[in-house]
Write a protein that holds these residues in place. Structure first.
Motif, PDB file in Angstrom:
ATOM      1  N   VAL A 275     -33.013  33.143  11.425  1.00  0.00           N
ATOM      2  CA  VAL A 275     -33.185  31.814  10.824  1.00  0.00           C
ATOM      3  C   VAL A 275     -34.081  30.951  11.706  1.00  0.00           C
ATOM      4  CG1 VAL A 275     -31.995  29.655  10.255  1.00  0.00           C
ATOM      5  CG2 VAL A 275     -31.010  31.837   9.535  1.00  0.00           C
ATOM      6  N   LEU A 276     -33.836  30.994  13.009  1.00  0.00           N
ATOM      7  CA  LEU A 276     -34.648  30.210  13.950  1.00  0.00           C
ATOM      8  C   LEU A 276     -36.090  30.709  13.963  1.00  0.00           C
ATOM      9  CD1 LEU A 276     -34.876  28.002  16.056  1.00  0.00           C
ATOM     10  CD2 LEU A 276     -34.016  29.627  17.771  1.00  0.00           C
ATOM     11  N   ARG A 277     -36.264  32.019  13.904  1.00  0.00           N
ATOM     12  CA  ARG A 277     -37.618  32.590  13.866  1.00  0.00           C
ATOM     13  C   ARG A 277     -38.404  32.068  12.657  1.00  0.00           C
ATOM     14  NH1 ARG A 277     -39.724  36.679  16.773  1.00  0.00           N
ATOM     15  NH2 ARG A 277     -38.396  37.937  18.133  1.00  0.00           N
ATOM     16  N   VAL A 278     -37.743  32.026  11.518  1.00  0.00           N
ATOM     17  CA  VAL A 278     -38.404  31.555  10.293  1.00  0.00           C
ATOM     18  C   VAL A 278     -38.860  30.104  10.476  1.00  0.00           C
ATOM     19  CG1 VAL A 278     -38.048  30.960   7.860  1.00  0.00           C
ATOM     20  CG2 VAL A 278     -37.194  33.141   8.756  1.00  0.00           C
ATOM     21  N   LYS A 279     -37.997  29.289  11.066  1.00  0.00           N
ATOM     22  CA  LYS A 279     -38.345  27.883  11.304  1.00  0.00           C
ATOM     23  C   LYS A 279     -39.531  27.774  12.266  1.00  0.00           C
ATOM     24  CE  LYS A 279     -33.638  26.111  10.663  1.00  0.00           C
ATOM     25  NZ  LYS A 279     -32.471  25.488  11.346  1.00  0.00           N
ATOM     26  N   LEU A 280     -39.488  28.546  13.346  1.00  0.00           N
ATOM     27  CA  LEU A 280     -40.561  28.511  14.335  1.00  0.00           C
ATOM     28  C   LEU A 280     -41.877  28.992  13.739  1.00  0.00           C
ATOM     29  CD1 LEU A 280     -38.586  29.939  17.400  1.00  0.00           C
ATOM     30  CD2 LEU A 280     -39.422  27.605  17.163  1.00  0.00           C
ATOM     31  N   ASP A 281     -41.823  30.102  12.993  1.00  0.00           N
ATOM     32  CA  ASP A 281     -43.031  30.629  12.359  1.00  0.00           C
ATOM     33  C   ASP A 281     -43.616  29.618  11.375  1.00  0.00           C
ATOM     34  OD1 ASP A 281     -42.685  32.927  13.795  1.00  0.00           O
ATOM     35  OD2 ASP A 281     -42.078  34.180  12.099  1.00  0.00           O
ATOM     36  N   SER A 282     -42.739  28.975  10.614  1.00  0.00           N
ATOM     37  CA  SER A 282     -43.201  27.995   9.628  1.00  0.00           C
ATOM     38  C   SER A 282     -43.858  26.795  10.297  1.00  0.00           C
ATOM     39  CB  SER A 282     -42.012  27.512   8.770  1.00  0.00           C
ATOM     40  OG  SER A 282     -41.451  28.589   8.047  1.00  0.00           O
ATOM     41  N   ASP A 283     -43.261  26.330  11.390  1.00  0.00           N
ATOM     42  CA  ASP A 283     -43.831  25.189  12.098  1.00  0.00           C
ATOM     43  C   ASP A 283     -45.152  25.557  12.765  1.00  0.00           C
ATOM     44  OD1 ASP A 283     -41.864  23.555  11.301  1.00  0.00           O
ATOM     45  OD2 ASP A 283     -40.872  23.339  13.224  1.00  0.00           O
ATOM     46  N   LEU A 284     -45.236  26.782  13.262  1.00  0.00           N
ATOM     47  CA  LEU A 284     -46.487  27.237  13.861  1.00  0.00           C
ATOM     48  C   LEU A 284     -47.573  27.346  12.793  1.00  0.00           C
ATOM     49  CD1 LEU A 284     -47.411  27.947  16.707  1.00  0.00           C
ATOM     50  CD2 LEU A 284     -46.934  30.341  16.207  1.00  0.00           C
ATOM     51  N   PHE A 285     -47.186  27.806  11.604  1.00  0.00           N
ATOM     52  CA  PHE A 285     -48.119  27.892  10.484  1.00  0.00           C
ATOM     53  C   PHE A 285     -48.670  26.505  10.152  1.00  0.00           C
ATOM     54  CE2 PHE A 285     -49.152  27.601   6.006  1.00  0.00           C
ATOM     55  CZ  PHE A 285     -49.917  28.734   5.776  1.00  0.00           C
ATOM     56  N   ILE A 286     -47.768  25.512  10.057  1.00  0.00           N
ATOM     57  CA  ILE A 286     -48.180  24.136   9.748  1.00  0.00           C
ATOM     58  C   ILE A 286     -49.097  23.590  10.839  1.00  0.00           C
ATOM     59  CG2 ILE A 286     -47.340  21.768   9.494  1.00  0.00           C
ATOM     60  CD1 ILE A 286     -44.793  22.995   8.220  1.00  0.00           C
ATOM     61  N   LEU A 287     -48.772  23.903  12.096  1.00  0.00           N
ATOM     62  CA  LEU A 287     -49.586  23.449  13.226  1.00  0.00           C
ATOM     63  C   LEU A 287     -50.989  24.045  13.144  1.00  0.00           C
ATOM     64  CD1 LEU A 287     -49.666  21.952  15.986  1.00  0.00           C
ATOM     65  CD2 LEU A 287     -48.937  24.093  17.030  1.00  0.00           C
ATOM     66  N   TYR A 288     -51.063  25.341  12.871  1.00  0.00           N
ATOM     67  CA  TYR A 288     -52.362  26.006  12.760  1.00  0.00           C
ATOM     68  C   TYR A 288     -53.129  25.511  11.529  1.00  0.00           C
ATOM     69  CZ  TYR A 288     -51.235  29.460  16.408  1.00  0.00           C
ATOM     70  OH  TYR A 288     -50.936  30.075  17.595  1.00  0.00           O
ATOM     71  N   GLU A 289     -52.407  25.286  10.442  1.00  0.00           N
ATOM     72  CA  GLU A 289     -53.049  24.814   9.219  1.00  0.00           C
ATOM     73  C   GLU A 289     -53.693  23.449   9.452  1.00  0.00           C
ATOM     74  OE1 GLU A 289     -51.861  24.927   4.566  1.00  0.00           O
ATOM     75  OE2 GLU A 289     -50.487  23.800   5.865  1.00  0.00           O
ATOM     76  N   ARG A 290     -52.983  22.577  10.175  1.00  0.00           N
ATOM     77  CA  ARG A 290     -53.509  21.248  10.471  1.00  0.00           C
ATOM     78  C   ARG A 290     -54.794  21.331  11.289  1.00  0.00           C
ATOM     79  NH1 ARG A 290     -49.046  18.887  12.264  1.00  0.00           N
ATOM     80  NH2 ARG A 290     -49.407  19.017  14.501  1.00  0.00           N
TER      81      ARG A 290
END
Length: 244
Positions: free
Chosen positions: A11-26
């Protein structure tokens, strides 16, 4: 118990991956392609170190990070297990996007990076069947992620904005108050003069109300109301008596 921990890690991995995705997308680091053009397993290794990512390559990249981090864990005297500074720096050079330096996004990415390292430690202690350290490291991983959320949370940013606005308003209010006091000073000096001229201090009970009534009735002083006259002259009289 172990299965529950593994679920929490995922669950934590999914959150971290998602936040990293948003960071990279920005930062325009995400591939703008359809699902048919997502990288295959054969070219994922190359994509991990290119300038463009997607959720699959981010997921692969961070699994690679935690797997590598587990190999970097060493023990010191007293059976203290850690990823030392040198190893952490080497991992950071590989897995952090270096162009985020001197930028808030760099701080956020490093926060996420630290959470991944604690996931690596958690998984290491699962393998070594040390449940006390498993729970300890998982707890720190979540706390680290929570701290990173605070940095990037829009609500927190808005609150910081409110504080800044509040400080600005406070300065403006002080300036206005100073100007108001300067403009009002002649009115207050006139009240003091009228009070002293007729020796109102000696007139006994109810003198403040009577004085205010007289000022208002005869329009002796403009721009000030009954209650303000009463309040100010009471303070003036008591202060003056203390000095004498």
């Amino acid at each position: 118990m172990i299965e529950q921990v593994r679920t929490q890690i995922q669950v934590l991995r999914v959150k971290l991956d998602s936040d990293l995705f948003i960071l990279y997308e920005r930062n325009n680091l995400i591939e703008k392609e359809d699902n048919n053009s997502l990288p295959s397993s054969s070219n994922i290794d190359d994509d991990l170190y290119n300038h463009k990512y997607n959720l699959i390559t981010i997921n692969e990249k961070m699994y690679r990070l935690t797997n590598q981090a587990k190999l970097e864990i060493t023990s010191t005297e007293g059976n203290i297990y850690q990823i030392n500074t040198e190893s952490t720096e080497n991992l950071a050079k590989i897995f952090l996007y270096q162009n985020f330096k001197k930028n808030l996004d760099n701080i956020i990415e490093r926060g996420l990076f630290s959470a991944y390292l604690y996931i690596a430690l958690t998984e290491f202690f699962i393998i070594n069947n040390n449940m006390e350290q498993v729970l300890h490291c998982l707890c720190i991983a979540n706390i680290t992620y929570g701290s990173t959320l605070t940095i990037k949370n829009k609500i927190i940013s808005l609150e910081i904005g409110k504080v800044s606005t509040s400080e600005s308003n406070s300065k403006n209010a002080k300036i206005k108050a100073k100007k108001y006091a300067e403009n009002r000073a002649p009115t207050l000096r006139k009240l003091e003069s009228l009070w002293d001229e007729d020796n109102w201090t000696s007139k006994g009970r109810g003198k403040y109300e009577k004085f205010a009534t007289q000022i208002i009735y005869h329009d002796q002083v403009e721009g000030i109301g009954f209650d303000s006259i009463k309040k100010y002259i009471s303070k003036y009289d008591k202060t003056k008596n203390k000095k004498t």
